[in-house]
Motif scaffolding. Structure first.
Motif, PDB file in Angstrom:
ATOM      1  N   UNK A  26       0.860  -1.180   0.000  1.00  0.00           N
ATOM      2  CA  UNK A  26       0.000   0.000   0.000  1.00  0.00           C
ATOM      3  C   UNK A  26       0.895   1.228   0.000  1.00  0.00           C
ATOM      4  N   UNK A  27       0.510   2.225  -0.758  1.00  0.00           N
ATOM      5  CA  UNK A  27       1.190   3.517  -0.754  1.00  0.00           C
ATOM      6  C   UNK A  27       0.172   4.578  -0.360  1.00  0.00           C
ATOM      7  N   UNK A  28       0.518   5.408   0.615  1.00  0.00           N
ATOM      8  CA  UNK A  28      -0.366   6.496   1.035  1.00  0.00           C
ATOM      9  C   UNK A  28       0.363   7.820   0.890  1.00  0.00           C
ATOM     10  N   UNK A  29      -0.351   8.807   0.379  1.00  0.00           N
ATOM     11  CA  UNK A  29       0.147  10.186   0.336  1.00  0.00           C
ATOM     12  C   UNK A  29      -0.885  11.055   1.027  1.00  0.00           C
ATOM     13  N   UNK A  30      -0.424  12.060   1.718  1.00  0.00           N
ATOM     14  CA  UNK A  30      -1.347  13.036   2.278  1.00  0.00           C
ATOM     15  C   UNK A  30      -2.110  13.661   1.117  1.00  0.00           C
ATOM     16  N   UNK A  31      -3.416  13.773   1.256  1.00  0.00           N
ATOM     17  CA  UNK A  31      -4.265  14.267   0.177  1.00  0.00           C
ATOM     18  C   UNK A  31      -3.794  15.631  -0.339  1.00  0.00           C
ATOM     19  N   UNK A  32      -3.396  16.510   0.568  1.00  0.00           N
ATOM     20  CA  UNK A  32      -2.956  17.852   0.168  1.00  0.00           C
ATOM     21  C   UNK A  32      -1.595  17.850  -0.524  1.00  0.00           C
ATOM     22  N   UNK A  33      -0.851  16.738  -0.451  1.00  0.00           N
ATOM     23  CA  UNK A  33       0.461  16.656  -1.097  1.00  0.00           C
ATOM     24  C   UNK A  33       0.382  16.225  -2.557  1.00  0.00           C
ATOM     25  N   UNK A  34      -0.782  15.742  -2.995  1.00  0.00           N
ATOM     26  CA  UNK A  34      -0.988  15.384  -4.403  1.00  0.00           C
ATOM     27  C   UNK A  34      -1.631  16.595  -5.060  1.00  0.00           C
ATOM     28  N   UNK A  35      -0.825  17.341  -5.812  1.00  0.00           N
ATOM     29  CA  UNK A  35      -1.335  18.606  -6.352  1.00  0.00           C
ATOM     30  C   UNK A  35      -2.150  18.430  -7.628  1.00  0.00           C
ATOM     31  N   UNK A  36      -1.912  17.343  -8.379  1.00  0.00           N
ATOM     32  CA  UNK A  36      -2.673  17.138  -9.614  1.00  0.00           C
ATOM     33  C   UNK A  36      -2.514  15.700 -10.094  1.00  0.00           C
ATOM     34  N   UNK A  37      -3.512  15.243 -10.823  1.00  0.00           N
ATOM     35  CA  UNK A  37      -3.438  13.973 -11.543  1.00  0.00           C
ATOM     36  C   UNK A  37      -4.054  14.202 -12.912  1.00  0.00           C
ATOM     37  N   UNK A  38      -3.554  13.470 -13.886  1.00  0.00           N
ATOM     38  CA  UNK A  38      -4.165  13.515 -15.217  1.00  0.00           C
ATOM     39  C   UNK A  38      -4.588  12.107 -15.595  1.00  0.00           C
ATOM     40  N   UNK A  39      -5.604  12.032 -16.437  1.00  0.00           N
ATOM     41  CA  UNK A  39      -6.121  10.747 -16.876  1.00  0.00           C
ATOM     42  C   UNK A  39      -5.768  10.498 -18.331  1.00  0.00           C
ATOM     43  N   UNK A  40      -5.456   9.251 -18.636  1.00  0.00           N
ATOM     44  CA  UNK A  40      -5.237   8.797 -20.001  1.00  0.00           C
ATOM     45  C   UNK A  40      -6.485   8.023 -20.403  1.00  0.00           C
ATOM     46  N   UNK A  41      -7.141   8.462 -21.439  1.00  0.00           N
ATOM     47  CA  UNK A  41      -8.359   7.780 -21.885  1.00  0.00           C
ATOM     48  C   UNK A  41      -8.194   7.161 -23.265  1.00  0.00           C
TER      49      UNK A  41
END
Length: 181
Positions: A26-41
């Motif tokens: 399992x990998x956990x990151x603090x929610x506020x430390x993930x500034x952005x995600x992009x999706x590949x569709x």
């Protein structure tokens, strides 16, 4: 991502052999430390990139054997509204130390994005849009198997999307490039 029309076949796997879908890490990151995600569709929806706040990272958790589970459940409210509930359960075995007390407090009170690595090498993200929060954080121990000697945690989030698999670029961000998917 909200595609309400079925657009692909779901066929039985032709893979012959043993198959375990258990959670390996399992990998956990603090929610506020993930500034952005992009999706590949381009070939189905997956998390393509993850951008972290400078100096922040995902933290590794090796759950006790056969203790970790995850679900992504469709919920239909009485009003007809639909959403998904992401749930991650895991146990960690260890000594109760001052450092553990701090970690347990953080897990109980924080908000997280989780990535699970399944034993088949697939990585899945939970809580991307809403963040997972603890509903259970129990510390215990006993001389028999009735209570885990360590920590039991349940993290949940209501989300407006299904849990998503990760492309290799996103996996490299989560793992620091130290694992291959």
């Amino acid at each position: 991502m909200a595609n309400c029309l079925l657009n692909d076949d779901l066929l039985k796997s032709t893979l012959c052999g043993y198959s375990l879908g258990e959670i390996a890490r399992i990998y956990l990151a603090n929610y506020e430390d993930v500034s952005a995600t992009t999706l590949d569709t381009s070939g189905g929806t997956a998390v393509d990139t993850i951008t972290m706040v400078s100096g922040k990272r995902f933290y590794k958790i090796d759950p006790a054997k056969n203790s970790a589970t995850w679900t992504d459940e469709l919920v239909v409210a009485d009003s007809g509204a639909k959403y998904r509930t992401h749930t991650l359960n895991f146990n960690v075995i260890g000594s109760y130390t001052p450092e553990w007390a701090d970690i347990i407090d953080a897990l109980a009170l924080g908000k997280y994005v989780a990535v699970i690595k399944r034993s088949d090498g697939v990585y899945v993200m939970l809580g991307r849009t809403a963040g997972l929060e603890a509903t259970v954080a129990t510390v215990g121990g006993s001389s028999d198997d009735s209570v885990v000697n360590g920590l039991q945690v349940t993290l949940t989030a209501n989300a407006a999307e299904i849990a998503l698999p990760l492309n290799q670029t996103a996996v490299d961000t989560v793992t620091g490039g130290r694992e291959n998917g």
